[in-house]
Design a protein around this motif. Structure first.
Motif, PDB file in Angstrom:
ATOM      1  N   ARG A 239       0.954  -1.312   0.047  1.00  0.00           N
ATOM      2  CA  ARG A 239       0.048  -0.036   0.054  1.00  0.00           C
ATOM      3  C   ARG A 239       0.893   1.214  -0.101  1.00  0.00           C
ATOM      4  O   ARG A 239       0.448   2.175  -0.600  1.00  0.00           O
ATOM      5  CB  ARG A 239      -0.821  -0.002   1.154  1.00  0.00           C
ATOM      6  N   ARG A 240       1.899   1.337   0.976  1.00  0.00           N
ATOM      7  CA  ARG A 240       2.684   2.392   0.676  1.00  0.00           C
ATOM      8  C   ARG A 240       3.520   2.687  -0.628  1.00  0.00           C
ATOM      9  O   ARG A 240       3.478   3.984  -0.959  1.00  0.00           O
ATOM     10  CB  ARG A 240       3.736   2.277   1.857  1.00  0.00           C
ATOM     11  N   ARG A 241       3.963   1.577  -1.026  1.00  0.00           N
ATOM     12  CA  ARG A 241       4.474   1.526  -2.552  1.00  0.00           C
ATOM     13  C   ARG A 241       3.414   2.161  -3.340  1.00  0.00           C
ATOM     14  O   ARG A 241       3.791   3.116  -4.209  1.00  0.00           O
ATOM     15  CB  ARG A 241       4.926   0.447  -2.880  1.00  0.00           C
ATOM     16  N   ALA A 242       2.257   1.722  -3.439  1.00  0.00           N
ATOM     17  CA  ALA A 242       1.219   2.254  -4.385  1.00  0.00           C
ATOM     18  C   ALA A 242       1.008   3.742  -4.141  1.00  0.00           C
ATOM     19  O   ALA A 242       0.544   4.431  -5.160  1.00  0.00           O
ATOM     20  CB  ALA A 242       0.045   1.456  -4.196  1.00  0.00           C
ATOM     21  N   GLN A 243       0.768   4.114  -2.923  1.00  0.00           N
ATOM     22  CA  GLN A 243       0.536   5.661  -2.422  1.00  0.00           C
ATOM     23  C   GLN A 243       1.845   6.419  -3.062  1.00  0.00           C
ATOM     24  O   GLN A 243       1.582   7.476  -3.517  1.00  0.00           O
ATOM     25  CB  GLN A 243       0.411   5.562  -1.014  1.00  0.00           C
ATOM     26  N   THR A 244       3.034   5.995  -2.663  1.00  0.00           N
ATOM     27  CA  THR A 244       4.340   6.491  -3.442  1.00  0.00           C
ATOM     28  C   THR A 244       4.078   6.984  -4.834  1.00  0.00           C
ATOM     29  O   THR A 244       4.572   7.966  -5.434  1.00  0.00           O
ATOM     30  CB  THR A 244       5.669   5.829  -3.090  1.00  0.00           C
ATOM     31  N   LEU A 245       3.734   5.561  -5.561  1.00  0.00           N
ATOM     32  CA  LEU A 245       3.837   5.905  -6.990  1.00  0.00           C
ATOM     33  C   LEU A 245       2.586   6.723  -7.556  1.00  0.00           C
ATOM     34  O   LEU A 245       2.697   7.313  -8.459  1.00  0.00           O
ATOM     35  CB  LEU A 245       3.688   4.424  -7.627  1.00  0.00           C
ATOM     36  N   GLN A 246       1.385   6.842  -6.781  1.00  0.00           N
ATOM     37  CA  GLN A 246       0.312   7.789  -7.243  1.00  0.00           C
ATOM     38  C   GLN A 246       0.642   9.086  -6.983  1.00  0.00           C
ATOM     39  O   GLN A 246       0.158   9.730  -7.719  1.00  0.00           O
ATOM     40  CB  GLN A 246      -0.717   7.300  -6.521  1.00  0.00           C
ATOM     41  N   ALA A 247       1.692   9.412  -6.103  1.00  0.00           N
ATOM     42  CA  ALA A 247       1.652  10.714  -5.497  1.00  0.00           C
ATOM     43  C   ALA A 247       2.662  11.396  -6.560  1.00  0.00           C
ATOM     44  O   ALA A 247       3.280  11.105  -7.455  1.00  0.00           O
ATOM     45  CB  ALA A 247       2.277  11.014  -4.054  1.00  0.00           C
TER      46      ALA A 247
END
Length: 110
Positions: free
Chosen positions: A102-110
């Motif tokens: 989830r943290r990686r996905a949030q980082t990629l979306q930001a």
């Protein structure tokens, strides 16, 4: 998944040594018999694993959140604490894996 393989091997080896030596593990006196505390911990971690997992539709989320929890309670209520220890270890890895993803996905979306 593949990440859980080392956890399974480590738990299997540790449980095998505990059973053969007759020692206790944490609060568990007999690893071959069911343990209520471990069952509740495993059910709680199963809940966390499903909540931390991928997002689902509202209808599927309710069933896929609570069904694994009830199945965990049902099975571990009568199975040995050794299986419960594996279940807990596996769920810890699943929760950590979900949090990292989830943290990686949030980082990629930001």
């Amino acid at each position: 998944g593949l990440i859980q393989a080392p956890v399974f091997i480590a738990m299997f080896t540790a449980i095998k040594k505990l059973v053969s030596s007759g020692d206790s593990f944490l609060w568990i006196q007999n690893i071959a018999s069911p343990d209520v505390i471990l069952t509740v911990v495993a059910a709680g971690l199963t809940y966390l694993a499903t909540v931390a997992g991928p997002n689902m539709t509202a209808q599927g989320k309710t069933m896929m959140t609570w069904l694994p929890v009830f199945l965990t309670l049902f099975f571990l209520w009568k199975l040995s604490a050794g299986i419960g220890l594996y279940w807990v270890g596996s769920n810890i890895v699943s929760v950590l894996q979900s949090i990292i993803m989830r943290r990686r996905a949030q980082t990629l979306q930001a």
